[in-house]
Structures are given as C-alpha cells and as structure tokens.
Design an enzyme around this catalytic site. Structure first.
Site, PDB file in Angstrom:
ATOM      1  N   CYS A  95      -1.087   5.874  10.218  1.00  0.00           N
ATOM      2  CA  CYS A  95       0.147   5.251  10.706  1.00  0.00           C
ATOM      3  C   CYS A  95      -0.158   3.928  11.384  1.00  0.00           C
ATOM      4  O   CYS A  95      -1.003   3.846  12.265  1.00  0.00           O
ATOM      5  CB  CYS A  95       0.829   6.133  11.741  1.00  0.00           C
ATOM      6  SG  CYS A  95       1.243   7.748  11.170  1.00  0.00           S
ATOM      7  N   CYS A 144       6.691  -4.811  16.055  1.00  0.00           N
ATOM      8  CA  CYS A 144       6.266  -3.824  17.052  1.00  0.00           C
ATOM      9  C   CYS A 144       4.805  -4.120  17.408  1.00  0.00           C
ATOM     10  O   CYS A 144       3.961  -4.242  16.521  1.00  0.00           O
ATOM     11  CB  CYS A 144       6.369  -2.403  16.505  1.00  0.00           C
ATOM     12  SG  CYS A 144       8.038  -1.955  15.989  1.00  0.00           S
ATOM     13  N   CYS A 185       6.686  -6.725   7.528  1.00  0.00           N
ATOM     14  CA  CYS A 185       7.760  -6.093   8.296  1.00  0.00           C
ATOM     15  C   CYS A 185       8.297  -7.093   9.311  1.00  0.00           C
ATOM     16  O   CYS A 185       7.526  -7.813   9.930  1.00  0.00           O
ATOM     17  CB  CYS A 185       7.214  -4.857   9.013  1.00  0.00           C
ATOM     18  SG  CYS A 185       8.476  -3.930   9.893  1.00  0.00           S
ATOM     19  N   GLU A 209       0.828  -1.195   0.000  1.00  0.00           N
ATOM     20  CA  GLU A 209       0.000   0.000   0.000  1.00  0.00           C
ATOM     21  C   GLU A 209       0.865   1.248   0.000  1.00  0.00           C
ATOM     22  O   GLU A 209       1.968   1.242   0.533  1.00  0.00           O
ATOM     23  CB  GLU A 209      -0.909   0.004   1.232  1.00  0.00           C
ATOM     24  CG  GLU A 209      -2.016  -1.027   1.110  1.00  0.00           C
ATOM     25  CD  GLU A 209      -2.813  -1.207   2.382  1.00  0.00           C
ATOM     26  OE1 GLU A 209      -4.043  -1.258   2.281  1.00  0.00           O
ATOM     27  OE2 GLU A 209      -2.229  -1.311   3.468  1.00  0.00           O
ATOM     28  N   CYS A 239       1.703  -2.088  15.890  1.00  0.00           N
ATOM     29  CA  CYS A 239       1.621  -1.796  14.451  1.00  0.00           C
ATOM     30  C   CYS A 239       1.029  -2.981  13.704  1.00  0.00           C
ATOM     31  O   CYS A 239       1.469  -4.119  13.847  1.00  0.00           O
ATOM     32  CB  CYS A 239       3.013  -1.482  13.913  1.00  0.00           C
ATOM     33  SG  CYS A 239       3.020  -1.100  12.153  1.00  0.00           S
ATOM     34  N   CYS A 265       3.208   8.626   0.974  1.00  0.00           N
ATOM     35  CA  CYS A 265       3.807   7.742   1.980  1.00  0.00           C
ATOM     36  C   CYS A 265       4.080   6.393   1.310  1.00  0.00           C
ATOM     37  O   CYS A 265       3.166   5.731   0.818  1.00  0.00           O
ATOM     38  CB  CYS A 265       2.833   7.600   3.152  1.00  0.00           C
ATOM     39  SG  CYS A 265       3.393   6.456   4.411  1.00  0.00           S
TER      40      CYS A 265
HETATM   41  N1  SAH Z   1       9.555   1.007  10.316  1.00  0.00           N
HETATM   42  C1  SAH Z   1       9.659   2.433  10.151  1.00  0.00           C
HETATM   43  C2  SAH Z   1       8.719   2.948   9.097  1.00  0.00           C
HETATM   44  C3  SAH Z   1       7.237   2.777   9.412  1.00  0.00           C
HETATM   45  S1  SAH Z   1       6.660   4.309   9.918  1.00  0.00           S
HETATM   46  C4  SAH Z   1       9.485   3.095  11.500  1.00  0.00           C
HETATM   47  O1  SAH Z   1       9.253   2.407  12.480  1.00  0.00           O
HETATM   48  O2  SAH Z   1       9.646   4.313  11.594  1.00  0.00           O
HETATM   49  C5  SAH Z   1       5.205   3.974  10.687  1.00  0.00           C
HETATM   50  C6  SAH Z   1       4.969   4.994  11.791  1.00  0.00           C
HETATM   51  O3  SAH Z   1       3.690   4.746  12.341  1.00  0.00           O
HETATM   52  C7  SAH Z   1       5.961   4.850  12.931  1.00  0.00           C
HETATM   53  O4  SAH Z   1       6.318   6.125  13.395  1.00  0.00           O
HETATM   54  C8  SAH Z   1       5.156   4.124  13.999  1.00  0.00           C
HETATM   55  O5  SAH Z   1       5.656   4.414  15.275  1.00  0.00           O
HETATM   56  C9  SAH Z   1       3.765   4.622  13.732  1.00  0.00           C
HETATM   57  N2  SAH Z   1       2.732   3.670  14.111  1.00  0.00           N
HETATM   58  C10 SAH Z   1       2.744   2.343  13.968  1.00  0.00           C
HETATM   59  N3  SAH Z   1       1.601   1.793  14.428  1.00  0.00           N
HETATM   60  C11 SAH Z   1       0.834   2.821  14.856  1.00  0.00           C
HETATM   61  C12 SAH Z   1      -0.455   2.900  15.411  1.00  0.00           C
HETATM   62  N4  SAH Z   1      -1.200   1.812  15.593  1.00  0.00           N
HETATM   63  N5  SAH Z   1      -0.929   4.124  15.737  1.00  0.00           N
HETATM   64  C13 SAH Z   1      -0.183   5.234  15.518  1.00  0.00           C
HETATM   65  N6  SAH Z   1       1.026   5.216  14.967  1.00  0.00           N
HETATM   66  C14 SAH Z   1       1.541   4.027  14.644  1.00  0.00           C
END
Ligand code: SAH
Length: 341
Positions: A332, A114, A110, A90, A117, A103
C-alpha cells in the site's frame, strides 16, 4: 480507430443499431471479449463475415503490454504495464489462503497529494480509460495457470477511483457482468480517500464494497495528511459512510495507516472508537510502509498492538494488515508506475 474495450454494452448496442445490425449481437461480442478473451474479430465465429469486417474497420482489440513482473518472497506479484500512450501503471496480484486478489490502478499518478503515499509524489497524469482498467485483469490472468483464477478485485492501486467515477462505474459493470468476467459485486472493493458526493453516487449505482482511507481521528491531523479532507471533512465523510447501503452482513472497511507520533496514540485509538461508534465496519490497521525520502515512520510493534487492543476491547473487528509485497515496493502506498533503475 477505437479500442472496443472502451465501449460499454450499451455503447456497442448503439453502434450496432447505427449500422443497421441487431443490437443483441452486442452481447455476443461482449462474451467473446470478456468471457473468451478473444483477441481478434476473426475469432468471433458466430457473427457474420460482414459484421466482423465492419468491426475490424472501426475497432481494434487491445492487448496488455507487461513491461516487468516482480515477485515478492510472500508470493505477491507486481506488474508494470505500458499503456498505448506510453504511460505506465502498476497492478498487484496478492495470493492469500482462500482468495487471489488483484489490486487495480484507476489513474496514472494521483492528484490527492497525501503526504504518506508515494503514488502522489510524481503528480497526477491522467484518468485511466475503461480498457486500461480491464486490461489489468487480462494482464494478470495471462500469468496464471488454468486452475488459478482471480477471485477478488480491489481498486486500491494508483490513483483515486472516485475521481475517475464514470470509467470506474463502467469498469464495475463489465467486471460484474454475468456473461463476461462475472465477478460477484461483493468480491469488488472500491477504496477512496473520501470523495463524498461520489460515495453517495456509488451507493446508488453499484453494489460493491467500500473502503475508506481514514488515517486520522481529527480534522486537524487529517487536513495535514490528506489535503482532500479540507474539502470533505471527517464528520461529513462519516455521515456519508453511515448512509452507504452496505448489503446485509457486509461492512465498510476503514483503512488506518499507523504512523509513529502522528496518529498512533492511545487518545487516537479512543477517538477512533467514538468516531465509528454507530457504523457497521471493520478496521484495517496498516503499519506505515516506508519509501525513499519520507519522514514518516512505522510505530513500534508495542504501540501497534496497544492501538489494536483498544479497538478490540471496544468490540470492533480490527486487524493489523501486514502489507504484502514490501520487498518489491508493491505494498500500500508504494506504487508509482515507474521502472526501478
Ligand atoms: N486513493 C484511494 C485508493 C488508493 S488505496 C484511497 O485513498 O483509498 C491505497 C491505500 O494505501 C490507502 O488505504 C492508503 O491509506 C494506503 N497507503 C498509502 N500510502 C501508504 C503507506 N506509505 N503505507 C501504508 N499504507 C499506505
């Protein structure tokens, strides 16, 4: 046959040389591909017939395949793209007042795992190739009118860009190439969970903005939320950030997802103030975006603004980032590269 969009300028030069052709023709090919969006070698009219023929025999030019397009109430658009190997990714177009940001995903799935996410829930499938990143730009552009132009790129979609470093660097080079897509490096941001050696490498080899997903103020909590922290703990990560050569007037961005009862206390805010003390930075507070089957919760508005105020009172540039595209799971942490059924 190889997709020519997987070749860097130097790769094309080498290929031309091996064919007994003039290496400078690579530039012409590049301009056709990335500036004029040529989708056939026959269109490259300033190349000889013989060279066009040779190109056709060795390469093809991929066309992005958009499976679905969803549009949010706030104007955000999410595209689901199918790759040649049938994996899906996406990318998200985010219109704001003074900019139009795309984006971009860097991996299918991935490997980071985390907890907050959704992308990692399906596991890791593969690194994206150069062409698969570039084609996200072409796909998004194909939806825009002539007056609209993508102004900013953020590598904040699916995946960890710094675990796909080589392709990501080639992508940055192509995206910033003056005679190609011509994005200014300051309009590109790479977001990372904190892969320290690659942050250092990126600082040496590119001039793009860095965003770091911090999300916690102690190793204990960060280890739980982001297992990568066990390998690259907070103190070392922040040291790498201090050394990142951000250009004048530019700052590292720290992303901090606020999760109720996890990392949203007043003590957390105060610890954050101390941790980031001597780093030129801005802080994006992202209230947690929910997805099915998660136990994490978004804090109350009051808790969010209390946290925010502590940062402001300590002279940080901090904003509460209301994630766009939530109604279409484009915010995000909500990308997973699957058809919604
Ligand atoms: N792996 C990289 C690129 C992905 S960015 C990184 O970690 O930076 C994705 C962004 O969305 C990151 O800043 C992460 O902290 C945020 N994110 C992930 N899951 C989220 C969620 N459920 N709610 C809000 N932000 C989230």
């Amino acid at each position: 046959m190889q997709n020519i969009k997987d070749l860097s300028l130097e790769d094309i030069e080498r290929w031309l040389a091996s064919m007994g052709e003039k290496p400078y023709r690579a530039l012409q090919i590049f301009v056709w591909l990335f500036n004029r969006s040529a989708n056939s070698f026959d269109n490259m009219t300033d190349l000889s017939q013989a060279l066009r023929q040779r190109l056709k025999e060795n390469f093809y030019i991929s066309q992005p395949k958009i499976l679905t397009k969803e549009e949010s109430k706030d104007g955000t658009e999410k595209l689901l793209l199918e790759l040649e190997d049938e994996n899906c990714i996406e990318c998200v177009l985010i219109p704001e007042e003074d900019r139009l940001t795309l984006c971009i995903s860097s991996q299918v799935g991935c490997p980071l795992d985390c907890g907050f996410c959704m992308t990692s829930k399906g596991g890791f499938v593969k690194n994206l190739k150069l062409s698969e990143m570039v084609d996200q730009i072409f796909a998004a552009q194909s939806l825009l009118s002539d007056e609209q132009k993508i102004t900013n790129l953020v590598l904040m979609g699916m995946g960890e860009p710094l675990l796909n470093y080589d392709e990501v660097l080639k992508f940055i080079n192509i995206a910033t190439y003056q005679k190609g897509l011509a994005f200014a490096p300051r309009r590109i941001t790479v977001s990372t969970s904190g892969i320290i050696p690659m942050i250092e490498k990126l600082g040496r080899e590119a001039k793009v903005n860095l965003a770091v997903s911090l999300n916690a103020t102690t190793d204990e909590i960060r280890n739980q939320l982001m297992p990568i922290n066990k390998k690259y703990p907070l103190k070392a990560l922040l040291n790498a950030c201090r050394k990142y050569p951000a250009a004048r007037n530019r700052h590292i961005t720290f992303e901090y997802i606020l999760m109720q009862g996890v990392n949203d206390s007043i003590e957390d805010a105060k610890r954050l103030v101390t941790l980031l003390k001597d780093i030129k930075c801005k802080i994006n507070l992202i209230p947690f975006n929910p997805f099915p089957d998660t136990d994490f919760k978004r804090p109350s508005d009051k808790a969010i603004s209390t946290f925010h105020k502590i940062l402001l009172d300590n002279n940080y540039v901090a904003i509460i980032r209301t994630s766009k595209g939530q109604d279409i799971s484009a915010a995000c942490g909500q990308l997973r590269g699957k058809l919604q059924r």
